[in-house]
Structure formats: structure tokens, C-alpha cells
Design a protein around this motif. Sequence first.
Motif, PDB file in Angstrom:
ATOM      1  N   ASN A 176       0.820  -1.210   0.000  1.00 46.71           N
ATOM      2  CA  ASN A 176       0.000   0.000   0.000  1.00 46.71           C
ATOM      3  C   ASN A 176       0.855   1.261   0.000  1.00 46.71           C
ATOM      4  N   LEU A 177       2.008   1.180   0.661  1.00 39.43           N
ATOM      5  CA  LEU A 177       2.943   2.305   0.650  1.00 39.43           C
ATOM      6  C   LEU A 177       3.407   2.603  -0.780  1.00 39.43           C
ATOM      7  N   VAL A 178       3.805   1.543  -1.483  1.00 40.45           N
ATOM      8  CA  VAL A 178       4.285   1.717  -2.855  1.00 40.45           C
ATOM      9  C   VAL A 178       3.147   2.215  -3.745  1.00 40.45           C
ATOM     10  N   ARG A 179       1.985   1.602  -3.594  1.00 32.73           N
ATOM     11  CA  ARG A 179       0.824   2.000  -4.413  1.00 32.73           C
ATOM     12  C   ARG A 179       0.507   3.479  -4.283  1.00 32.73           C
ATOM     13  N   ALA A 180       0.643   3.981  -3.037  1.00 32.94           N
ATOM     14  CA  ALA A 180       0.304   5.387  -2.779  1.00 32.94           C
ATOM     15  C   ALA A 180       1.226   6.329  -3.547  1.00 32.94           C
ATOM     16  N   GLN A 181       2.381   5.802  -3.986  1.00 32.07           N
ATOM     17  CA  GLN A 181       3.355   6.654  -4.688  1.00 32.07           C
ATOM     18  C   GLN A 181       3.284   6.496  -6.201  1.00 32.07           C
ATOM     19  N   ILE A 182       2.346   5.711  -6.661  1.00 42.89           N
ATOM     20  CA  ILE A 182       2.286   5.410  -8.091  1.00 42.89           C
ATOM     21  C   ILE A 182       0.969   5.912  -8.669  1.00 42.89           C
ATOM     22  N   PRO A 183       1.030   6.711  -9.729  1.00 43.85           N
ATOM     23  CA  PRO A 183      -0.211   7.172 -10.352  1.00 43.85           C
ATOM     24  C   PRO A 183      -1.026   5.994 -10.875  1.00 43.85           C
ATOM     25  N   GLU A 184      -2.316   6.191 -10.970  1.00 46.78           N
ATOM     26  CA  GLU A 184      -3.224   5.104 -11.324  1.00 46.78           C
ATOM     27  C   GLU A 184      -2.911   4.474 -12.681  1.00 46.78           C
ATOM     28  N   GLN A 185      -2.445   5.285 -13.613  1.00 46.93           N
ATOM     29  CA  GLN A 185      -2.218   4.765 -14.973  1.00 46.93           C
ATOM     30  C   GLN A 185      -0.915   3.964 -15.098  1.00 46.93           C
ATOM     31  N   VAL A 186      -0.101   3.960 -14.041  1.00 44.27           N
ATOM     32  CA  VAL A 186       1.139   3.176 -14.062  1.00 44.27           C
ATOM     33  C   VAL A 186       0.867   1.797 -13.457  1.00 44.27           C
ATOM     34  N   THR A 187       1.274   0.760 -14.164  1.00 42.48           N
ATOM     35  CA  THR A 187       1.076  -0.611 -13.679  1.00 42.48           C
ATOM     36  C   THR A 187       2.171  -0.992 -12.690  1.00 42.48           C
ATOM     37  N   LEU A 188       1.746  -1.451 -11.530  1.00 43.03           N
ATOM     38  CA  LEU A 188       2.713  -1.947 -10.537  1.00 43.03           C
ATOM     39  C   LEU A 188       2.856  -3.459 -10.690  1.00 43.03           C
ATOM     40  N   ILE A 189       4.065  -3.881 -11.024  1.00 45.36           N
ATOM     41  CA  ILE A 189       4.365  -5.308 -11.087  1.00 45.36           C
ATOM     42  C   ILE A 189       5.111  -5.682  -9.807  1.00 45.36           C
TER      43      ILE A 189
END
Length: 219
Positions: A7-20
Motif C-alpha cells: 500500500n505504501l508503494v501504491r500510494a506513490q504510483i499514479p493510477e495509470q502506471v502498472t505496478l508489477i
Amino acid sequence: MIQTQLNLVRAQIPEQVTLIAVSKTKPVSDLQAAYDAGQRHFGENKVQEMVEKAAQLPSDINWHLIGHLQTNKVKYMATFVHLIHGVDSLKLLQEIDKQAKKAGRTQDVLLQFYIAQEDTKFGLDLQEAQEILDSIEFKQLKRIQVCGVMGMASNTSDEKQVAREFAALKNIFSTLQNKYFQEKPAFKEISMGMSGDYQLAIQNGSTMVRVGSKIFGGR
Ligand SMILES: *Cc1c(COP(=O)(O)O)cnc(C)c1O
């Protein structure tokens, strides 16, 4: 723990960027924890390990093969792999095409580029990529969809250098897009950024970040 970090990492990533979530070397229970927190894109760098994990986890996971790939390993994952990031030769493209045909699929791939100032990293340069894309052999491949580019920056604390390398990959992407993929909206991904540099990568145009240790802990 994994869910907190995720969740920490997700909070730093814009929605349109895919987190792998890069889960190499980690046990299936760790992947399940991330899955339970909603994660659906996982990255592995070894085919065998990915195949074994995929068999034990839900089938709606999108599996990314992010490491260097040997031709003789393609067949083991051809039925399910979502995106192959490390494609750096025509020979590999031909084998992926062949196995995708057997599996009745079209395989999404990224071309890997060499952007770091280290000689341990795999990848093409722009000229080599153009030679592949211009070749008759490439044009005969019907089961390959090139979705973009992938690269790894130098492992250095020099942020200016890392930013320069990411910018260089973005440039390569734009050059190829203009020359070869104008009518191909699927060509849209720039896979760059890992635990130490994903924010810098996003600032420089990344659309996919591959984050391992920041989510799952050190290896
Ligand atoms: C291991 C790996 C990553 C993730 O590295 P971390 O530093 O743990 O985030 C990303 N990309 C590739 C190609 C890798 O092999």
C-alpha cells in the motif's frame, strides 16, 4: 507486513502506471498475501519458478517474465504468460511466435534495451532493434505483439545519471513508436523502475514499474 509495504508503494504510483510485484525467490504464501491485498500483476525472472508458482495461485494473475530469457524455456510458459519483458533477439522472437501459435495465442512482448553504464545488463541498442523490426523475418511473425520497451538503469546513487538513462529509454520508445507503431495503439508501455528508482522512472515516463524488495523485503 507485505500488505503495508504494498500500500505504501501504491500510494506513490499514479493510477495509470502498472505496478508489477516482483516476487522472485519469495514463497507462494507471500504472493498470496499480495494477491489478497488486490495485487494482480506479478513478475518473476525464472521461467521454472514462475510456472511452479502459477500452478499454485489464482488464475486471474497476470504473470510477467522480467528476466533474461533463453529460447529453450519459452515453451514452458507459452500458454499463460501475460507479458515477456526481456526480448533482445530475433531468434527469441521467432521462438515466442512459434510457441504462441502452438498455444493458440498472440504473445505480448517488450523489447529490452541496454541503457545502463554497466556491462552486465542484457539488451538491444536502437540500431539493433531497428534491424530486427525492418527484417523480413520479423514481418513474418504473426503471433507477436510488441507492446513497448523495457530497461534497467545503472545501479548507482547518482540520480542524475539514472534519470538520464530513463530519459534515453523514453526517447527510444518515442523513436520506435513514430517509425514503426503509429497505427499500433498496443505499443504503449515503458517498463522501467525498480525498488530504488521507481519514482525517478515515473517522472521520466515509465508506464510499468517492477518493484520487488520494497514490497517483499530483501532477497
Ligand atoms: C529483481 C528485478 C526487479 C526488482 O528489483 P527490486 O530492486 O527488488 O525492486 C526488477 N526488474 C528486474 C528485471 C529484476 O530482475
